[in-house]
Design a protein around this motif. Structure first.
Motif, PDB file in Angstrom:
ATOM      1  N   LEU A 177     -27.898  26.609 -37.429  1.00 22.58           N
ATOM      2  CA  LEU A 177     -28.516  27.115 -36.206  1.00 22.58           C
ATOM      3  C   LEU A 177     -27.712  26.721 -34.976  1.00 22.58           C
ATOM      4  CD1 LEU A 177     -32.344  26.480 -36.813  1.00 22.58           C
ATOM      5  CD2 LEU A 177     -31.149  28.668 -36.785  1.00 22.58           C
ATOM      6  N   ILE A 178     -27.236  25.482 -34.946  1.00 22.33           N
ATOM      7  CA  ILE A 178     -26.457  25.027 -33.803  1.00 22.33           C
ATOM      8  C   ILE A 178     -25.150  25.811 -33.697  1.00 22.33           C
ATOM      9  CG2 ILE A 178     -25.199  23.060 -32.849  1.00 22.33           C
ATOM     10  CD1 ILE A 178     -27.375  21.262 -34.027  1.00 22.33           C
ATOM     11  N   VAL A 179     -24.485  26.038 -34.836  1.00 16.48           N
ATOM     12  CA  VAL A 179     -23.239  26.801 -34.825  1.00 16.48           C
ATOM     13  C   VAL A 179     -23.483  28.233 -34.342  1.00 16.48           C
ATOM     14  CG1 VAL A 179     -21.424  27.754 -36.284  1.00 16.48           C
ATOM     15  CG2 VAL A 179     -22.131  25.382 -36.584  1.00 16.48           C
ATOM     16  N   LEU A 180     -24.551  28.851 -34.842  1.00 16.72           N
ATOM     17  CA  LEU A 180     -24.858  30.221 -34.420  1.00 16.72           C
ATOM     18  C   LEU A 180     -25.185  30.290 -32.934  1.00 16.72           C
ATOM     19  CD1 LEU A 180     -26.996  31.476 -37.442  1.00 16.72           C
ATOM     20  CD2 LEU A 180     -24.668  32.146 -36.839  1.00 16.72           C
ATOM     21  N   SER A 181     -25.866  29.256 -32.421  1.00 15.19           N
ATOM     22  CA  SER A 181     -26.171  29.259 -30.991  1.00 15.19           C
ATOM     23  C   SER A 181     -24.891  29.141 -30.157  1.00 15.19           C
ATOM     24  CB  SER A 181     -27.117  28.110 -30.659  1.00 15.19           C
ATOM     25  OG  SER A 181     -26.486  26.856 -30.867  1.00 15.19           O
ATOM     26  N   LEU A 182     -23.954  28.324 -30.620  1.00 15.61           N
ATOM     27  CA  LEU A 182     -22.683  28.212 -29.907  1.00 15.61           C
ATOM     28  C   LEU A 182     -21.904  29.526 -29.946  1.00 15.61           C
ATOM     29  CD1 LEU A 182     -21.521  24.658 -31.055  1.00 15.61           C
ATOM     30  CD2 LEU A 182     -22.511  25.316 -28.850  1.00 15.61           C
ATOM     31  N   VAL A 183     -21.918  30.189 -31.096  1.00 14.29           N
ATOM     32  CA  VAL A 183     -21.252  31.491 -31.193  1.00 14.29           C
ATOM     33  C   VAL A 183     -21.902  32.496 -30.249  1.00 14.29           C
ATOM     34  CG1 VAL A 183     -20.783  33.431 -32.746  1.00 14.29           C
ATOM     35  CG2 VAL A 183     -20.467  31.085 -33.556  1.00 14.29           C
ATOM     36  N   THR A 184     -23.218  32.468 -30.155  1.00 18.60           N
ATOM     37  CA  THR A 184     -23.932  33.371 -29.251  1.00 18.60           C
ATOM     38  C   THR A 184     -23.537  33.117 -27.804  1.00 18.60           C
ATOM     39  OG1 THR A 184     -25.806  33.426 -30.785  1.00 18.60           O
ATOM     40  CG2 THR A 184     -26.209  34.155 -28.537  1.00 18.60           C
ATOM     41  N   LEU A 185     -23.450  31.837 -27.445  1.00 20.67           N
ATOM     42  CA  LEU A 185     -23.029  31.509 -26.079  1.00 20.67           C
ATOM     43  C   LEU A 185     -21.631  32.025 -25.786  1.00 20.67           C
ATOM     44  CD1 LEU A 185     -24.331  27.843 -25.586  1.00 20.67           C
ATOM     45  CD2 LEU A 185     -25.123  29.908 -24.426  1.00 20.67           C
ATOM     46  N   VAL A 186     -20.717  31.856 -26.730  1.00 21.51           N
ATOM     47  CA  VAL A 186     -19.346  32.322 -26.525  1.00 21.51           C
ATOM     48  C   VAL A 186     -19.320  33.834 -26.342  1.00 21.51           C
ATOM     49  CG1 VAL A 186     -17.090  32.572 -27.643  1.00 21.51           C
ATOM     50  CG2 VAL A 186     -18.297  30.384 -27.745  1.00 21.51           C
ATOM     51  N   ILE A 187     -20.093  34.556 -27.150  1.00 13.17           N
ATOM     52  CA  ILE A 187     -20.125  36.022 -27.034  1.00 13.17           C
ATOM     53  C   ILE A 187     -20.678  36.453 -25.682  1.00 13.17           C
ATOM     54  CG2 ILE A 187     -21.172  38.120 -27.953  1.00 13.17           C
ATOM     55  CD1 ILE A 187     -21.031  36.826 -30.715  1.00 13.17           C
ATOM     56  N   ILE A 188     -21.760  35.789 -25.245  1.00 12.28           N
ATOM     57  CA  ILE A 188     -22.382  36.178 -23.973  1.00 12.28           C
ATOM     58  C   ILE A 188     -21.466  35.851 -22.793  1.00 12.28           C
ATOM     59  CG2 ILE A 188     -24.295  35.666 -22.410  1.00 12.28           C
ATOM     60  CD1 ILE A 188     -26.062  35.259 -24.854  1.00 12.28           C
ATOM     61  N   ILE A 189     -20.933  34.615 -22.787  1.00 15.11           N
ATOM     62  CA  ILE A 189     -20.119  34.188 -21.649  1.00 15.11           C
ATOM     63  C   ILE A 189     -18.750  34.853 -21.653  1.00 15.11           C
ATOM     64  CG2 ILE A 189     -18.996  32.179 -20.592  1.00 15.11           C
ATOM     65  CD1 ILE A 189     -21.334  30.490 -21.552  1.00 15.11           C
ATOM     66  N   GLY A 190     -18.161  35.012 -22.849  1.00 14.43           N
ATOM     67  CA  GLY A 190     -16.811  35.557 -22.908  1.00 14.43           C
ATOM     68  C   GLY A 190     -16.731  37.070 -22.980  1.00 14.43           C
ATOM     69  N   GLY A 191     -17.800  37.751 -23.414  1.00 12.75           N
ATOM     70  CA  GLY A 191     -17.725  39.195 -23.590  1.00 12.75           C
ATOM     71  C   GLY A 191     -18.735  39.988 -22.793  1.00 12.75           C
ATOM     72  N   VAL A 192     -20.017  39.640 -22.905  1.00 15.59           N
ATOM     73  CA  VAL A 192     -21.066  40.447 -22.275  1.00 15.59           C
ATOM     74  C   VAL A 192     -21.035  40.317 -20.755  1.00 15.59           C
ATOM     75  CG1 VAL A 192     -23.560  40.800 -22.131  1.00 15.59           C
ATOM     76  CG2 VAL A 192     -22.501  40.269 -24.337  1.00 15.59           C
ATOM     77  N   ILE A 193     -21.028  39.089 -20.249  1.00 21.79           N
ATOM     78  CA  ILE A 193     -21.107  38.875 -18.794  1.00 21.79           C
ATOM     79  C   ILE A 193     -19.903  39.470 -18.057  1.00 21.79           C
ATOM     80  CG2 ILE A 193     -21.272  37.129 -16.989  1.00 21.79           C
ATOM     81  CD1 ILE A 193     -23.792  37.512 -18.690  1.00 21.79           C
ATOM     82  N   PRO A 194     -18.646  39.213 -18.491  1.00 22.93           N
ATOM     83  CA  PRO A 194     -17.519  39.821 -17.766  1.00 22.93           C
ATOM     84  C   PRO A 194     -17.555  41.343 -17.753  1.00 22.93           C
ATOM     85  CG  PRO A 194     -16.751  38.025 -19.157  1.00 22.93           C
ATOM     86  CD  PRO A 194     -18.175  38.270 -19.528  1.00 22.93           C
ATOM     87  N   SER A 195     -18.085  41.962 -18.805  1.00 18.83           N
ATOM     88  CA  SER A 195     -18.133  43.431 -18.829  1.00 18.83           C
ATOM     89  C   SER A 195     -19.218  43.988 -17.920  1.00 18.83           C
ATOM     90  CB  SER A 195     -18.362  43.909 -20.266  1.00 18.83           C
ATOM     91  OG  SER A 195     -19.624  43.459 -20.743  1.00 18.83           O
ATOM     92  N   MET A 196     -20.236  43.163 -17.593  1.00 20.98           N
ATOM     93  CA  MET A 196     -21.328  43.653 -16.746  1.00 20.98           C
ATOM     94  C   MET A 196     -21.126  43.313 -15.273  1.00 20.98           C
ATOM     95  SD  MET A 196     -24.604  42.773 -19.170  1.00 20.98           S
ATOM     96  CE  MET A 196     -25.701  43.698 -18.106  1.00 20.98           C
ATOM     97  N   ALA A 197     -20.263  42.362 -14.970  1.00 22.11           N
ATOM     98  CA  ALA A 197     -20.081  41.956 -13.574  1.00 22.11           C
ATOM     99  C   ALA A 197     -19.584  43.094 -12.678  1.00 22.11           C
ATOM    100  CB  ALA A 197     -19.127  40.765 -13.507  1.00 22.11           C
ATOM    101  N   PRO A 198     -18.664  43.966 -13.128  1.00 25.13           N
ATOM    102  CA  PRO A 198     -18.207  45.049 -12.239  1.00 25.13           C
ATOM    103  C   PRO A 198     -19.323  45.984 -11.791  1.00 25.13           C
ATOM    104  CG  PRO A 198     -16.679  44.756 -14.056  1.00 25.13           C
ATOM    105  CD  PRO A 198     -17.866  43.925 -14.364  1.00 25.13           C
ATOM    106  N   ILE A 199     -20.409  46.065 -12.551  1.00 23.02           N
ATOM    107  CA  ILE A 199     -21.514  46.954 -12.148  1.00 23.02           C
ATOM    108  C   ILE A 199     -22.063  46.525 -10.798  1.00 23.02           C
ATOM    109  CG2 ILE A 199     -23.819  47.740 -12.782  1.00 23.02           C
ATOM    110  CD1 ILE A 199     -23.055  47.369 -15.684  1.00 23.02           C
ATOM    111  N   PHE A 200     -22.201  45.212 -10.590  1.00 21.71           N
ATOM    112  CA  PHE A 200     -22.764  44.711  -9.335  1.00 21.71           C
ATOM    113  C   PHE A 200     -21.779  44.873  -8.187  1.00 21.71           C
ATOM    114  CE2 PHE A 200     -24.864  42.526 -12.800  1.00 21.71           C
ATOM    115  CZ  PHE A 200     -26.196  42.595 -12.442  1.00 21.71           C
ATOM    116  N   THR A 201     -20.506  44.616  -8.427  1.00 24.91           N
ATOM    117  CA  THR A 201     -19.514  44.744  -7.362  1.00 24.91           C
ATOM    118  C   THR A 201     -19.357  46.200  -6.917  1.00 24.91           C
ATOM    119  OG1 THR A 201     -17.753  44.891  -9.002  1.00 24.91           O
ATOM    120  CG2 THR A 201     -18.260  42.704  -8.140  1.00 24.91           C
ATOM    121  N   GLN A 202     -19.438  47.151  -7.841  1.00 27.12           N
ATOM    122  CA  GLN A 202     -19.295  48.558  -7.497  1.00 27.12           C
ATOM    123  C   GLN A 202     -20.515  49.092  -6.753  1.00 27.12           C
ATOM    124  OE1 GLN A 202     -18.471  50.539 -11.179  1.00 27.12           O
ATOM    125  NE2 GLN A 202     -16.458  49.534 -11.456  1.00 27.12           N
ATOM    126  N   SER A 203     -21.679  48.557  -7.040  1.00 32.27           N
ATOM    127  CA  SER A 203     -22.897  49.023  -6.375  1.00 32.27           C
ATOM    128  C   SER A 203     -23.163  48.285  -5.077  1.00 32.27           C
ATOM    129  CB  SER A 203     -24.096  48.844  -7.305  1.00 32.27           C
ATOM    130  OG  SER A 203     -24.292  47.455  -7.596  1.00 32.27           O
TER     131      SER A 203
END
Length: 406
Positions: A177-203
């Motif tokens: 469970l701890i390993v999966l939670s760390l993997v989830t954090l890496v995916i969110i911080i390294g992939g999901v958040i950077p791809s969504m940030a331009p939406i706010f800057t453009q609007s």
């Protein structure tokens, strides 16, 4: 192919010496074993200055505890069946699952065939056989009860291995469970958040604080990991320096035993190891003072160890075991009471083993309860953490969609 010179024993105990052709030293060893020979010295014929007979097969720093348990169990069963010691060692040797164990048994067999007592042969392998193990075997030899003593040792080692195995098995799912939670954090911080940030800057909408923090973590993750590593190394170095001073380590161990839940658990664990080892040694016929001194060696807590040393001094002066322990060491009340009853009834060895069994069952019950609570707590904690990261982002995205719709 290379040439290797060997010295070995045959199945009948005869000595053999010669050379063999093989691709490697490991292949040469396997070939000798397949021929019914047990090599105790093996080395390449390289013509260099190093003598081949100085190159003994290494055990790699000692056998694993599982190998020691397997050897003790198999050897005790053979001795209990009234099989001669050398024959029993040969049988264990042929059935050994690992090369290291075969080499160990071969060395014991060589010493026994040369007339050395088994306990002395084991003492020469001090990296494999602990001092208390050798003391129990020596007492069994002197009392003519070697087979029964080995059975007791096998049960002792198997019980220790069982407790370790249960703890390790119980930690598998929480670790996943701890390993999966760390993997989830890496995916969110390294992939999901950077791809969504331009939406706010453009609007033209400000980036949420949560996203800003996660973007900063993603940009400076190398420095953050370096700082965490430096903290871990610094903390480890400071802890090692603190533990190196005996008085400070003893005081720290005493503080650990006073912790609300962990302290009671560790006290039960140390008491169970001490009483089971002491009971086994007394059953083998080891004198009380020597048995208590050897059993105190398995106690890892320095605070308890210091109290046991004082109790041993009191026993040497004529005090009863339960009185010495009660005055010098803080052990569980049930252990002290049962030791007192066993000593007065003349059945101290049996009572000590029973104390160990009771405490081990309590330890296992505590582990089961802890793990039963830990798994859902980790699951809920991970869900809350992931939700806390996702929800602000989703709310911001939904607000942008509402603006676009207007």
């Amino acid at each position: 192919m290379g040439s290797f010179r060997y010295r070995a024993y045959g199945l009948d105990g005869s000595f053999a010496e010669g050379t063999i052709e093989a691709a490697s030293m490991a292949a040469a060893s396997d070939a000798l074993w397949s021929q019914g020979l047990s090599p105790f010295q093996l080395g390449p014929i390289d013509g260099g200055g190093t003598k081949w007979w100085n190159r003994e097969i290494s055990l790699g720093g000692g056998t694993r505890s599982a190998d020691l348990v397997a050897f003790t169990r198999e050897f005790s069963m053979l001795c209990a069946a009234d099989i001669a010691m050398d024959d029993a060692l040969r049988i264990v040797q042929t059935q050994a699952a690992s090369v290291r164990l075969r080499v160990l048994v071969d060395r014991l067999l060589a010493e026994v065939l040369n007339g050395m007592p088994l306990s002395d042969a084991m003492q020469k392998q001090e990296k494999v056989f602990p001092a208390d193990y050798v003391a129990v075997v020596r007492a069994g030899e002197s009392g003519g009860r070697l087979a029964s003593v080995l059975v007791e040792l096998a049960e002792l080692l198997e019980r220790r291995a069982e407790i370790r195995s249960r703890i390790q098995s119980a930690l598998i799912y929480p670790s996943m469970l701890i390993v999966l939670s760390l993997v989830t954090l890496v995916i969110i911080i390294g992939g999901v958040i950077p791809s969504m940030a331009p939406i706010f800057t453009q609007s033209g909408k400000p980036v949420p604080v949560t996203m800003q923090v996660m973007l900063s973590l993603g940009e400076h993750w190398i420095g953050i990991l370096g700082g965490m590593a430096a903290l871990v190394v610094g903390g480890g170095t400071a802890s090692a320096a603190a533990m190196a001073e005996p008085g400070r380590r003893r005081r720290l161990d005493g503080l650990v035993l006073r912790l609300p839940v962990l302290g009671a658990f560790l006290l039960q664990q140390e008491t169970a190891r001490f009483t089971r080892t002491l009971g086994t040694m007394l059953t083998a016929g080891v004198p009380l003072v020597q048995a208590t001194r050897s059993a105190s060696g398995v106690v890892g807590n320095r605070h308890l160890g210091a109290g046991l040393d004082r109790a041993i001094e009191a026993i040497q002066q004529g005090a009863a075991l339960h009185r010495a322990l009660r005055s010098e060491v803080t052990l569980p009340a049930i252990a002290l009471q049962m030791i007192s009853v066993g000593e007065e009834a003349g059945k101290l060895d049996r009572m000590l083993v029973r104390v160990a069994l009771i405490l081990e069952r309590q330890i296992q019950a505590s582990i089961d309860r802890f793990m039963a609570a830990l798994t859902p707590a980790l699951t809920v904690g991970i869900a809350v953490m992931v939700g806390a990261l996702i929800m602000p982002v989703m709310n911001a995205v939904l607000s942008i969609n509402d603006l676009a719709a207007r």
